[in-house]
Design an enzyme around this catalytic site. Structure first.
Site: not given
Length: 301
Positions: A13, A15-16, A102, A127, A179, A183, A261
């Site tokens: 993965g 990604g960012a 997440n 990110a 967290k 999100n 997501e």
């Protein structure tokens, strides 16, 4: 298990988040292998220190690599089924899979399919991927949070020589819910409005965010997390104080036309709210709107 600088790390993965953490590991001397996706020979990271390029290897198929001690899983929750072949090939009984994802149920999701230890990781770096292998990172007061257990401490040792500050906490359930509060507030609202984090500073949007947070806190408490009333205001203030231009992963995915997501974030809150009979009208409304962005998603009711 304690990491050494020579330990290779397989990144599933890129990604960012995955690219940002991979850049930190590569800078510290770890051989980094990016698994699948777009072919990469380097990751370019821009942060407050400037722009730096870090060479990496790329593996096209799971069979191209042997098992490794360290696997960094940084896909979105809904993408996990698509990379199970990588996890099966890379993670053996002595491996550690760092789940930089997440949610609040990392081990429940991954332990049944991973042969090795799973260390859930909460990533606070903001990110942004601007192109394959190219990321911009905006830092906050913390970067990576892990559980204070054997797997978490081992994962923290992997980042010991990097600029990624890895901390371990005893009450990881509460940490994961804190967290999730960020999100499940920032991601849906930025994705639905098409605007960056600054949108949360507007009074009418802040009022909506407060309602979303109050509901999520009630669900988290029902799940056993320690969430005092003041964490609603603290979470919103933290989001409002992020660096200008900060974005969310869900906004990036919507702008790029990728799947969102929302089931792993807002969907989790609604699902657990139903389990505990906690009313969550604001989160339920966000979930309906998010699912409407993806016709044919199959969600009903």
């Amino acid at each position: 298990m304690t990491a050494t600088a020579a330990d290779p790390v397989a990144v599933v993965g890129a990604g960012a988040v995955g690219s940002t953490l991979a850049a930190g590991l590569a800078e510290a001397g770890h051989p980094v292998v990016v698994c699948g996706g777009t072919p990469l020979d380097a990751i370019t990271l821009t942060d407050h220190r400037g722009t730096h390029r870090y060479p990496v290897r790329w593996a096209e198929r799971p069979g191209d690599l042997p098992q490794v001690r360290w696997v960094l899983l940084a896909t979105k929750i809904h993408q996990t089924p698509s990379v199970l072949s990588w996890l099966s090939a890379l993670a053996g009984p002595d491996s550690h899979v760092i789940a930089a994802q997440n949610g609040v149920d990392h081990r429940d999701r991954l332990s049944p399919v991973v042969d090795g230890a799973v260390a859930p990781a909460l990533v606070y770096i903001n990110a942004e991927r601007t192109a394959p292998g190219t990321v911009r990172a905006r830092f906050t007061e913390r970067e990576l949070v892990l559980p204070d257990d054997e797997a978490g401490r081992a994962a923290a040792s992997l980042f010991g020589d990097t600029w990624v500050r890895a901390e371990v906490v005893a009450d990881f359930r509460t940490a994961a819910w804190r967290k999730l509060l960020t999100n499940a507030t920032a991601n849906p609202i930025t994705a639905l409005t098409g605007r960056r984090i600054e949108v949360l500073r507007e009074s009418v949007v802040a009022e909506l965010a407060t309602g979303v947070l109050r509901e999520a806190v009630a669900v988290g408490r029902a799940e056993g997390a320690t969430l005092p009333d003041e964490c609603v205001e603290q979470t919103l203030r933290w989001l409002q104080d992020l660096q200008p231009g900060s974005t969310s992963s869900m906004l990036q995915d919507r702008l790029a036309g990728r799947a969102l997501e929302y089931e792993g974030l807002t969907g989790t809150i609604v699902r657990l709210a139903d389990r505990h009979a906690v009313p969550v009208p604001a989160n339920r409304a966000l979930l309906a709107l998010l699912s409407a962005l993806e016709p044919g998603s199959g969600r009903s009711g």
